[in-house]
Design a protein around this motif. Structure first.
Motif, PDB file in Angstrom:
ATOM      1  N   VAL A  55       0.838  -1.204   0.000  1.00 27.66           N
ATOM      2  CA  VAL A  55       0.000   0.000   0.000  1.00 27.66           C
ATOM      3  C   VAL A  55       0.873   1.254   0.000  1.00 27.66           C
ATOM      4  O   VAL A  55       0.642   2.202  -0.765  1.00 27.66           O
ATOM      5  N   LEU A  83       2.181   1.736  -3.386  1.00 28.19           N
ATOM      6  CA  LEU A  83       1.184   2.295  -4.307  1.00 28.19           C
ATOM      7  C   LEU A  83       1.061   3.808  -4.120  1.00 28.19           C
ATOM      8  O   LEU A  83       0.974   4.565  -5.101  1.00 28.19           O
ATOM      9  N   VAL A  84       1.074   4.217  -2.855  1.00 26.19           N
ATOM     10  CA  VAL A  84       0.987   5.659  -2.574  1.00 26.19           C
ATOM     11  C   VAL A  84       2.211   6.374  -3.160  1.00 26.19           C
ATOM     12  O   VAL A  84       2.082   7.414  -3.815  1.00 26.19           O
ATOM     13  N   LEU A 102       4.060   5.380  -5.563  1.00 31.53           N
ATOM     14  CA  LEU A 102       3.965   5.318  -7.021  1.00 31.53           C
ATOM     15  C   LEU A 102       3.065   6.446  -7.530  1.00 31.53           C
ATOM     16  O   LEU A 102       3.382   7.124  -8.512  1.00 31.53           O
ATOM     17  N   SER A 103       1.977   6.690  -6.798  1.00 36.64           N
ATOM     18  CA  SER A 103       1.050   7.734  -7.224  1.00 36.64           C
ATOM     19  C   SER A 103       1.637   9.122  -6.961  1.00 36.64           C
ATOM     20  O   SER A 103       1.155  10.110  -7.499  1.00 36.64           O
ATOM     21  N   ALA A 141      -5.309   2.170  -0.633  1.00 39.89           N
ATOM     22  CA  ALA A 141      -4.915   1.537  -1.892  1.00 39.89           C
ATOM     23  C   ALA A 141      -5.839   2.008  -3.018  1.00 39.89           C
ATOM     24  O   ALA A 141      -5.374   2.355  -4.112  1.00 39.89           O
ATOM     25  N   ALA A 170      -4.966   5.602  -3.909  1.00 37.98           N
ATOM     26  CA  ALA A 170      -3.723   5.699  -4.678  1.00 37.98           C
ATOM     27  C   ALA A 170      -3.934   5.222  -6.111  1.00 37.98           C
ATOM     28  O   ALA A 170      -3.456   5.849  -7.069  1.00 37.98           O
ATOM     29  N   LEU A 171      -4.676   4.126  -6.249  1.00 39.85           N
ATOM     30  CA  LEU A 171      -4.917   3.579  -7.584  1.00 39.85           C
ATOM     31  C   LEU A 171      -5.791   4.523  -8.415  1.00 39.85           C
ATOM     32  O   LEU A 171      -5.657   4.623  -9.633  1.00 39.85           O
ATOM     33  N   ARG A 217      -5.760   7.757  -8.093  1.00 39.73           N
ATOM     34  CA  ARG A 217      -4.997   8.982  -8.342  1.00 39.73           C
ATOM     35  C   ARG A 217      -4.038   8.833  -9.526  1.00 39.73           C
ATOM     36  O   ARG A 217      -3.773   9.794 -10.235  1.00 39.73           O
ATOM     37  N   VAL A 218      -3.475   7.619  -9.711  1.00 34.73           N
ATOM     38  CA  VAL A 218      -2.428   7.482 -10.738  1.00 34.73           C
ATOM     39  C   VAL A 218      -3.008   7.570 -12.144  1.00 34.73           C
ATOM     40  O   VAL A 218      -4.109   7.154 -12.387  1.00 34.73           O
TER      41      VAL A 218
END
Lengths: 247, 129, 115, 357
Positions: free
Chosen positions: B43, B46-47, B49-50, C108, C111-112, C114-115
């Motif tokens: 998690v 992922l953060v 990565l964003s 999660a 974040a998913l 946002r990308v």
């Protein structure tokens, strides 16, 4: 025949004279083909007539001679002395109150057993004149394994969840409920579900699996409970989808 | 009659030390701590990565720290233990019967391991092995 | 006795346990060990590749499931394990465990998204 | 009570039963020379396949008697737990044994260290079932008002002088249910049977227990007397009896009865006292042994499980009857008789084997 001396450390408790249980050791000359029950019988017949314990068939079908033998729940008639060290520790089955010496109070188990309605609940009564109930070998095979339970309660003595919560319906009773639920002649699943699918039923089980390890007849209560969990989960969501359905 | 059934105390905290079977059970249960912690790492990843390339690079760098490698080694061991214990009980939870014959448990377990090998190989392939 | 609501959390536990059994070891191997110690080239986890993965709708969904299900699996098992270690405050334990799993799922998803 | 069934295939030492099913599947019985001896006792011909009522699937009493004769001829095998013959299942093969007789493989391997896939199982006749018992009617009622009996302790006469395997299921399921229902009906009828005589009997029973607790002299042990009883009943009132063997056992049993008065309880506890239970059981077993011997002595014929070497013929004229033993305190029981009610099956010649067909 070879004789071997074995020390039996037996947990003794007489509620009339003892505050709490204590071990007493007996030296027993054992024959090579003896089971632990033979050694305990020797103590009773020759060394100490005050020892109390249950036994009956001496061939692993009556289920009354269960004891903790070196910490493991076993049928003492199926536990061979030749497989044991020279000191054998014998205690009453764990997780049950001790009545006297190796005798435990199994009332709670009996109540649990009755609570799951362990009998055929047929769709309709059938008169004898109407002939036999027919069941195919394939239908029998589905539940046959679970009919082999002899109610010896070794599984309760092995179960840590029953040790910590005596409300737990427990392995043998749940396996027997599963046995009837799987029977093609039975329609009682709904009637059993209130007990089986309650928090104190299958959901108290965390699948330790010790019950199946100690079962003398390979009934596999742990597997039965897992299967019931899956079936009950399906039921639960089907019930949510069709709330008007008679549950 | 003077019945006085005696109830033996069972430790609520250390009962599982009594038998090897219980210790193995607790090891299986404790695997969830590592699976949970690793999921938390994912998690965080992922953060990061964003957050963009720089943040992701820093995250990858932090994974190289000895403490991170040590954690992942331990997590891998427990995750593998989870996999083995999970697959090995599948025939108990989901027995398969054809007519009068029961599908041998080994076949059900074997099918799971085969699937596992394929999934693992696919992931490794995508990762560029 | 009342029928339990455990099927809700148990079904997530069972699904999560299955997903974790299949993918968690290899994921740990790739993301936590192989690249970190140089068994796999660094490009394996390169920013562009990872971004492509989570921007693809299918990849996005798979990654979310790979977080969501194991998180709930771990949360439910942790609740039982706490009981096994003698912690009897089940309501508090439940709140913490399921709360953490919910939090991880939400972050999660965020974040998913946002990308 | 003189009819006691021997099961022909028990394991030596423990007496664990090797089910008839193993012979039903095709297991064969051979003596020490590997010879299927049953063909010498009117059960042949020795077909290689199992046939109902022939050879190994002959009745339990005939098979047990054949063993006795083989033993007399010195053709059995000597073991530390007594003489045996061999039950050979090897030709069935591992797959069939595991499929049809898994419990037999387990029992033989565990208790006598013999894997029936690779070696024959040592077996011998073992005391199995008493056809007689507490006299009950078809509702499981006994002659004592309010007392019901079902199971092996009872005699509702679904068995005669012999018994088929699994008849005990009927005794339990059918007559167990009838006993329970009958007792419940009686209890609901609210009739009190506690008359003065009954109260006196209860006091006497209580006193019997009290006497055991108070007894201090003698020092006879329950286990010792039980062993002696077993030995004399086996040797004198076993598969074959004679006037002489029964009289000998009768004298021994009277001696055991006398010595029983010197049994001392070591265990004085009021909670789960198995010392007391065993003493009371032995007391009852001595009475039953007496009933077996005295009724067997009085029956001067051979019929079913009662075989007299000195009276080998069946005598329907004199003995197509039930023996009824009545308890007399401190003495041998008295025996009288009741006629057998014949319904569908007439008594006939017992012919086995396939040769006559």
């Amino acid at each position: 025949m070879n004789e071997r001396h074995v020390d039996l450390e037996i947990l003794r408790y007489d509620p009339e004279t003892d505050e709490e249980p204590a071990f007493q050791t007996y030296r027993v000359p054992c024959q090579e083909d003896w089971v632990v029950l033979d050694a305990v019988n020797y103590v009773k017949d020759v060394l100490d007539r005050t020892l109390s314990y249950r036994w009956s068939c001496h061939m692993a079908v009556c289920g009354s001679c269960g004891m903790m033998i070196n910490g493991e729940p076993m049928l003492s008639c199926k536990a061979f002395v030749r497989d044991m060290p020279d000191r054998i520790r014998i205690e009453p089955l764990a997780n049950f109150p001790i009545e006297r010496d190796l005798v435990v109070v199994t009332d709670d188990f009996m109540d649990k057993l009755a609570s799951v309605k362990p009998y055929l609940i047929p769709r309709e009564e059938k008169a004898i004149e109407d002939g036999a109930h027919v069941q195919t070998p394939a239908q029998l095979k589905k539940f046959k394994q679970y009919t082999l339970c002899i109610n010896c309660t070794l599984c309760y003595a092995a179960c840590p969840q029953y040790a910590h919560d005596q409300n737990f319906t427990g392995p043998a009773a749940l396996a027997l409920a599963h046995r009837y639920n799987l029977d093609s002649q039975d329609v009682g699943r709904g009637a059993r579900e209130d007990v089986v699918a309650s928090n104190a039923g299958i959901w108290e089980c965390s699948f330790v699996g010790a019950c199946s390890d100690v079962c003398p007849h390979e009934v596999d209560p742990a597997g039965a409970i897992q299967q019931t969990k899956i079936a009950s989960t399906v039921d639960y969501f089907m019930g949510l989808l069709t709330p008007e359905r008679d549950r | 009659m003077s019945r006085r059934p005696y109830r033996r105390a069972v430790s609520t905290t250390s009962w599982w030390l009594a038998r090897p079977r219980y210790i193995r059970y607790m090891a299986r249960e404790v695997s969830c701590v590592f699976i949970g912690a690793y999921t938390a790492v994912v998690v965080v990843g992922l953060v990061r990565l964003s957050d963009g390339a720089a943040a992701w690079g820093a995250f990858l760098e932090s994974l190289q720290a000895p403490v991170s490698v040590a954690f992942h080694l331990l997590a891998l061991a427990f995750a593998l233990y989870h996999t083995v214990t999970w697959f090995n009980v599948t025939p108990k939870a989901m027995p398969v019967q054809f007519g009068e014959a029961q599908l041998p448990g080994g076949v059900i377990i074997g099918a799971h391991y085969t699937g596992w090998a394929l999934v693992s190989a696919l992931v490794l392939f995508l990762a560029g092995v | 006795m009342a029928r339990s609501n455990k099927p809700i959390v148990w079904s997530l536990f069972a699904a999560g346990g299955t997903v974790a059994a299949f993918i968690t070891p290899v994921m740990i191997l790739v993301t936590g060990l192989a690249v970190a110690v140089g068994l796999l080239p660094a490009e394996a986890l390169a920013y562009d590749r990872m971004l492509a993965l989570v921007q693809n709708p299918l990849g996005k969904g798979l990654v979310f499931l790979a977080v969501f299900l194991p998180a709930w699996h771990a949360a439910h098992r942790l609740r039982i394990t706490a009981h096994d270690f003698g912690i009897r405050a089940d309501v508090a334990v439940m709140a913490v465990c399921y709360g953490l799993a919910a939090l991880a799922s939400v972050i999660a998803a965020f974040a998913l998204f946002r990308v | 009570m003189e009819f006691v069934q021997y099961h022909p295939t028990g394991l030596p030492g423990t007496g664990i039963l090797i089910t008839e099913g193993s012979r039903g599947e095709g297991g064969i019985l051979v003596n020490k020379d590997g010879y299927r001896y049953l063909q010498d006792y009117g059960l042949g011909p020795p077909d290689p396949w199992p046939r109902n009522k022939a050879m190994e699937l002959g009745p339990r009493d005939r098979l047990s008697q054949a063993f006795w004769h083989e033993n007399q001829k010195g053709r059995t095998i000597d073991t530390p737990h007594g003489d045996v013959v061999h039950l050979d299942l090897r030709h069935l093969g591992e797959k069939r044994i595991d499929e049809c007789l898994p419990m037999i493989r387990d029992l033989a391997t565990s208790y006598v260290g013999v894997d029936p896939v690779h070696a024959p199982i040592p077996v011998r006749p073992v005391v199995h079932y008493t056809m007689g018992g507490i006299d009950t009617d078809i509702d499981a009622k006994t002659r004592i008002e309010g007392l019901f009996a079902a199971g092996e302790c009872a005699c509702v006469s679904i068995n005669g002088a012999n018994r088929l395997g699994s008849n005990s299921l009927t005794e339990l399921l059918v007559f167990g249910a009838r006993a329970g229902l009958g007792a419940a009906r009686l209890a609901e009828a609210e009739v009190s049977h506690a008359d003065e005589a009954a109260i006196r009997e209860q006091a006497a029973a209580g006193d019997r227990v009290g006497r055991l607790f108070r007894n201090t002299g003698g020092g006879e042990s329950v286990a010792g007397l039980r062993r002696e009883m077993n030995a004399t009943m086996e040797s004198g009132a076993g598969i074959y009896r004679t006037e002489e063997s029964l009289s000998r056992s009768c004298a021994v049993m009277n001696d055991i009865r006398r010595r029983y008065a010197d049994v001392v309880l070591e265990d004085k506890s009021n909670v789960y006292n198995t010392d007391l239970i065993q003493a009371l059981e032995l007391d009852a077993m001595i009475d039953i042994a007496g009933a077996v011997i005295v009724s067997a002595l009085a029956r001067r014929e051979s019929r079913g499980a009662h075989q007299r070497l000195d009276h080998e013929r069946r005598d329907d004229e004199a003995y197509l009857k039930h023996s009824l033993a009545h308890y007399v305190a401190g003495e041998d029981p008295t025996i009288d008789y009741r006629d057998v009610v014949i319904t569908r099956s007439e008594p006939g010649e017992r012919v086995y084997g396939g040769a006559h067909k």
